[in-house]
Design a protein around this motif. Sequence first.
Motif, PDB file in Angstrom:
ATOM      1  N   HIS A  30       0.837  -1.206   0.000  1.00 37.35           N
ATOM      2  CA  HIS A  30       0.000   0.000   0.000  1.00 37.35           C
ATOM      3  C   HIS A  30       0.870   1.253   0.000  1.00 37.35           C
ATOM      4  N   LEU A  31       1.888   1.282   0.844  1.00 34.03           N
ATOM      5  CA  LEU A  31       2.783   2.438   0.892  1.00 34.03           C
ATOM      6  C   LEU A  31       3.620   2.550  -0.379  1.00 34.03           C
ATOM      7  N   ARG A  33       2.714   1.649  -3.357  1.00 33.33           N
ATOM      8  CA  ARG A  33       1.854   2.146  -4.438  1.00 33.33           C
ATOM      9  C   ARG A  33       1.683   3.651  -4.352  1.00 33.33           C
ATOM     10  N   GLN A  34       1.640   4.186  -3.142  1.00 27.44           N
ATOM     11  CA  GLN A  34       1.466   5.622  -2.959  1.00 27.44           C
ATOM     12  C   GLN A  34       2.785   6.388  -2.982  1.00 27.44           C
ATOM     13  N   GLY A  35       3.901   5.663  -3.053  1.00 27.28           N
ATOM     14  CA  GLY A  35       5.207   6.310  -3.087  1.00 27.28           C
ATOM     15  C   GLY A  35       5.646   6.834  -1.735  1.00 27.28           C
ATOM     16  N   GLN A  36       5.114   6.287  -0.638  1.00 26.24           N
ATOM     17  CA  GLN A  36       5.457   6.751   0.696  1.00 26.24           C
ATOM     18  C   GLN A  36       6.383   5.794   1.428  1.00 26.24           C
ATOM     19  N   HIS A  37       6.861   4.767   0.760  1.00 25.65           N
ATOM     20  CA  HIS A  37       7.768   3.828   1.398  1.00 25.65           C
ATOM     21  C   HIS A  37       9.165   4.437   1.509  1.00 25.65           C
TER      22      HIS A  37
END
Length: 71
Positions: A30-31, A33-37
């Motif tokens: 999930h992270l 996909r949102q580019g927040q990893h």
Amino acid sequence: MRNIFAQGLPWADELARFFGIALVFIGAPHLARQGQHIAVDLFQALLPKLARRVALWLVKLTMLTFSGVMV
């Protein structure tokens, strides 16, 4: 329960471990996909634009393969 009634719950530790692992396997994609990893992009920043796109697709293909193996 252990401190009050002197009875432990032997399954509680396994349940907590299972949910902890499940949160990682659900939260990481999930992270990502949102580019927040968390990403280390020092090498990626040095690549030309075309090589950067190829590397990105290679990473996505690797993640898809790894996810399929784990499932």
